[in-house]
Motif scaffolding. Structure first.
Motif, PDB file in Angstrom:
ATOM      1  N   MET A   1     104.621  36.031  27.811  1.00 28.17           N
ATOM      2  CA  MET A   1     103.428  35.211  27.889  1.00 28.17           C
ATOM      3  C   MET A   1     103.841  33.759  28.122  1.00 28.17           C
ATOM      4  O   MET A   1     104.661  33.207  27.418  1.00 28.17           O
ATOM      5  N   ARG A   2     103.238  33.145  29.105  1.00 26.21           N
ATOM      6  CA  ARG A   2     103.555  31.771  29.450  1.00 26.21           C
ATOM      7  C   ARG A   2     102.430  30.857  28.987  1.00 26.21           C
ATOM      8  O   ARG A   2     101.259  31.129  29.209  1.00 26.21           O
ATOM      9  N   ILE A   3     102.811  29.733  28.358  1.00 26.03           N
ATOM     10  CA  ILE A   3     101.831  28.765  27.875  1.00 26.03           C
ATOM     11  C   ILE A   3     101.764  27.625  28.897  1.00 26.03           C
ATOM     12  O   ILE A   3     102.776  27.059  29.286  1.00 26.03           O
ATOM     13  N   TYR A   4     100.557  27.318  29.346  1.00 24.71           N
ATOM     14  CA  TYR A   4     100.366  26.242  30.304  1.00 24.71           C
ATOM     15  C   TYR A   4      99.926  24.974  29.559  1.00 24.71           C
ATOM     16  O   TYR A   4      99.016  25.002  28.760  1.00 24.71           O
ATOM     17  N   LYS A   5     100.625  23.905  29.855  1.00 24.15           N
ATOM     18  CA  LYS A   5     100.255  22.614  29.285  1.00 24.15           C
ATOM     19  C   LYS A   5      99.926  21.664  30.422  1.00 24.15           C
ATOM     20  O   LYS A   5     100.419  21.816  31.525  1.00 24.15           O
ATOM     21  N   GLU A   6      99.099  20.672  30.108  1.00 21.02           N
ATOM     22  CA  GLU A   6      98.697  19.692  31.112  1.00 21.02           C
ATOM     23  C   GLU A   6      99.208  18.311  30.750  1.00 21.02           C
ATOM     24  O   GLU A   6      99.360  17.974  29.572  1.00 21.02           O
ATOM     25  N   CYS A   7      99.432  17.504  31.775  1.00 22.45           N
ATOM     26  CA  CYS A   7      99.803  16.095  31.602  1.00 22.45           C
ATOM     27  C   CYS A   7      98.659  15.396  30.873  1.00 22.45           C
ATOM     28  O   CYS A   7      97.486  15.573  31.224  1.00 22.45           O
ATOM     29  N   GLN A   8      98.989  14.599  29.880  1.00 23.82           N
ATOM     30  CA  GLN A   8      97.953  13.914  29.091  1.00 23.82           C
ATOM     31  C   GLN A   8      97.208  12.846  29.890  1.00 23.82           C
ATOM     32  O   GLN A   8      96.128  12.441  29.511  1.00 23.82           O
ATOM     33  N   TYR A   9      97.775  12.422  31.029  1.00 23.39           N
ATOM     34  CA  TYR A   9      97.107  11.388  31.821  1.00 23.39           C
ATOM     35  C   TYR A   9      96.367  11.966  33.025  1.00 23.39           C
ATOM     36  O   TYR A   9      95.187  11.720  33.213  1.00 23.39           O
ATOM     37  N   CYS A  10      97.046  12.749  33.849  1.00 21.57           N
ATOM     38  CA  CYS A  10      96.428  13.206  35.104  1.00 21.57           C
ATOM     39  C   CYS A  10      96.007  14.679  35.078  1.00 21.57           C
ATOM     40  O   CYS A  10      95.438  15.167  36.050  1.00 21.57           O
ATOM     41  N   SER A  11      96.320  15.389  34.014  1.00 19.08           N
ATOM     42  CA  SER A  11      95.944  16.793  33.819  1.00 19.08           C
ATOM     43  C   SER A  11      96.639  17.771  34.759  1.00 19.08           C
ATOM     44  O   SER A  11      96.199  18.914  34.907  1.00 19.08           O
ATOM     45  N   LYS A  12      97.726  17.370  35.425  1.00 19.55           N
ATOM     46  CA  LYS A  12      98.498  18.309  36.233  1.00 19.55           C
ATOM     47  C   LYS A  12      99.233  19.276  35.315  1.00 19.55           C
ATOM     48  O   LYS A  12      99.556  18.936  34.181  1.00 19.55           O
ATOM     49  N   GLU A  13      99.514  20.448  35.824  1.00 16.95           N
ATOM     50  CA  GLU A  13     100.267  21.431  35.054  1.00 16.95           C
ATOM     51  C   GLU A  13     101.704  20.940  34.884  1.00 16.95           C
ATOM     52  O   GLU A  13     102.332  20.446  35.824  1.00 16.95           O
ATOM     53  N   LEU A  14     102.212  21.062  33.666  1.00 23.58           N
ATOM     54  CA  LEU A  14     103.560  20.593  33.365  1.00 23.58           C
ATOM     55  C   LEU A  14     104.573  21.710  33.531  1.00 23.58           C
ATOM     56  O   LEU A  14     104.304  22.857  33.194  1.00 23.58           O
ATOM     57  N   GLU A  15     105.729  21.352  34.025  1.00 26.86           N
ATOM     58  CA  GLU A  15     106.837  22.286  34.147  1.00 26.86           C
ATOM     59  C   GLU A  15     108.039  21.687  33.440  1.00 26.86           C
ATOM     60  O   GLU A  15     108.207  20.468  33.414  1.00 26.86           O
ATOM     61  N   GLY A  16     108.860  22.529  32.865  1.00 29.48           N
ATOM     62  CA  GLY A  16     110.069  22.029  32.224  1.00 29.48           C
ATOM     63  C   GLY A  16     110.026  22.233  30.727  1.00 29.48           C
ATOM     64  O   GLY A  16     109.590  23.274  30.235  1.00 29.48           O
ATOM     65  N   ARG A  17     110.458  21.215  30.003  1.00 27.38           N
ATOM     66  CA  ARG A  17     110.582  21.320  28.550  1.00 27.38           C
ATOM     67  C   ARG A  17     109.258  21.678  27.902  1.00 27.38           C
ATOM     68  O   ARG A  17     108.187  21.278  28.373  1.00 27.38           O
ATOM     69  N   ILE A  18     109.343  22.388  26.795  1.00 29.12           N
ATOM     70  CA  ILE A  18     108.139  22.840  26.097  1.00 29.12           C
ATOM     71  C   ILE A  18     107.399  21.690  25.410  1.00 29.12           C
ATOM     72  O   ILE A  18     106.188  21.746  25.224  1.00 29.12           O
ATOM     73  N   ASP A  19     108.134  20.614  25.056  1.00 27.12           N
ATOM     74  CA  ASP A  19     107.502  19.491  24.372  1.00 27.12           C
ATOM     75  C   ASP A  19     107.113  18.348  25.330  1.00 27.12           C
ATOM     76  O   ASP A  19     106.745  17.269  24.909  1.00 27.12           O
ATOM     77  N   LYS A  20     107.151  18.608  26.609  1.00 25.91           N
ATOM     78  CA  LYS A  20     106.814  17.604  27.618  1.00 25.91           C
ATOM     79  C   LYS A  20     105.322  17.277  27.553  1.00 25.91           C
ATOM     80  O   LYS A  20     104.486  18.171  27.417  1.00 25.91           O
ATOM     81  N   LYS A  21     104.980  15.989  27.665  1.00 31.78           N
ATOM     82  CA  LYS A  21     103.578  15.568  27.581  1.00 31.78           C
ATOM     83  C   LYS A  21     103.054  14.959  28.874  1.00 31.78           C
ATOM     84  O   LYS A  21     101.846  14.897  29.085  1.00 31.78           O
ATOM     85  N   PHE A  22     103.962  14.472  29.719  1.00 31.54           N
ATOM     86  CA  PHE A  22     103.566  13.802  30.953  1.00 31.54           C
ATOM     87  C   PHE A  22     104.367  14.367  32.121  1.00 31.54           C
ATOM     88  O   PHE A  22     105.520  14.772  31.955  1.00 31.54           O
ATOM     89  N   CYS A  23     103.774  14.335  33.301  1.00 31.76           N
ATOM     90  CA  CYS A  23     104.453  14.903  34.460  1.00 31.76           C
ATOM     91  C   CYS A  23     105.523  13.966  35.027  1.00 31.76           C
ATOM     92  O   CYS A  23     106.471  14.430  35.640  1.00 31.76           O
ATOM     93  N   ASP A  24     105.364  12.662  34.835  1.00 34.82           N
ATOM     94  CA  ASP A  24     106.366  11.717  35.328  1.00 34.82           C
ATOM     95  C   ASP A  24     106.253  10.395  34.552  1.00 34.82           C
ATOM     96  O   ASP A  24     105.293  10.183  33.806  1.00 34.82           O
ATOM     97  N   PRO A  25     107.219   9.505  34.712  1.00 33.08           N
ATOM     98  CA  PRO A  25     107.197   8.228  33.984  1.00 33.08           C
ATOM     99  C   PRO A  25     105.971   7.359  34.303  1.00 33.08           C
ATOM    100  O   PRO A  25     105.496   6.613  33.454  1.00 33.08           O
ATOM    101  N   GLN A  26     105.453   7.448  35.535  1.00 30.00           N
ATOM    102  CA  GLN A  26     104.282   6.656  35.904  1.00 30.00           C
ATOM    103  C   GLN A  26     103.056   7.082  35.101  1.00 30.00           C
ATOM    104  O   GLN A  26     102.271   6.243  34.655  1.00 30.00           O
ATOM    105  N   CYS A  27     102.882   8.391  34.905  1.00 28.94           N
ATOM    106  CA  CYS A  27     101.750   8.873  34.116  1.00 28.94           C
ATOM    107  C   CYS A  27     101.899   8.457  32.653  1.00 28.94           C
ATOM    108  O   CYS A  27     100.926   8.081  32.006  1.00 28.94           O
ATOM    109  N   LYS A  28     103.117   8.503  32.150  1.00 25.56           N
ATOM    110  CA  LYS A  28     103.360   8.096  30.763  1.00 25.56           C
ATOM    111  C   LYS A  28     103.018   6.617  30.592  1.00 25.56           C
ATOM    112  O   LYS A  28     102.333   6.232  29.638  1.00 25.56           O
ATOM    113  N   SER A  29     103.472   5.787  31.524  1.00 29.48           N
ATOM    114  CA  SER A  29     103.212   4.354  31.457  1.00 29.48           C
ATOM    115  C   SER A  29     101.716   4.058  31.580  1.00 29.48           C
ATOM    116  O   SER A  29     101.166   3.255  30.825  1.00 29.48           O
TER     117      SER A  29
END
Length: 126
Positions: A1-29
């Motif tokens: 079972m795969r868990i889908y998470k979204e970027c907290q800023y732009c809502s794009k689907e995240l790939e990579g680490r399980i604790d990732k919150k943003f898709c890139d540094p620009q969205c985080k900033s």
């Protein structure tokens, strides 16, 4: 079972680490900037910003070391005389308020309010 998470800023689907919150540094900033804008301005920042503005205005209107300007002209630029760093009292008893090295004294002449602008001098330390 795969868990889908979204970027907290732009809502794009995240790939990579399980604790990732943003898709890139620009969205985080951008997200952090957005959050900061929603917070009320801190008292320290308000005072510091007003002192910086007052100093810049006093410096701009006092090129020669001593000047006179109408209070409404200086106040219309955003100057607030309630924000100052220290004061100096001359031998006549006049109290000049200073914003760092730039001072001002409010005077009324011919029913017109004016500021006398001065610059800090070495003899004032005594």
């Amino acid at each position: 079972m795969r868990i889908y998470k979204e970027c907290q800023y732009c809502s794009k689907e995240l790939e990579g680490r399980i604790d990732k919150k943003f898709c890139d540094p620009q969205c985080k900033s951008a997200y952090q900037y957005q959050q900061a804008q929603q917070q009320p301005e801190r008292f320290y920042n308000k005072v510091d910003n007003q002192l910086k503005l007052n100093r810049r205005l006093l410096k701009n209107f006092n090129k020669a070391g001593k000047a006179t300007i109408r209070t409404n002209q200086l106040n219309s630029e955003g100057f607030n005389p309630n924000y100052f760093t220290h004061y100096w009292k001359n031998t006549k008893g006049d109290v000049y308020l200073f914003v760092y090295e730039y001072g001002f004294l409010k005077r009324t002449e011919n029913n017109m309010d004016k500021y006398i602008l001065i610059q800090w001098q070495n003899y004032m330390e005594k």
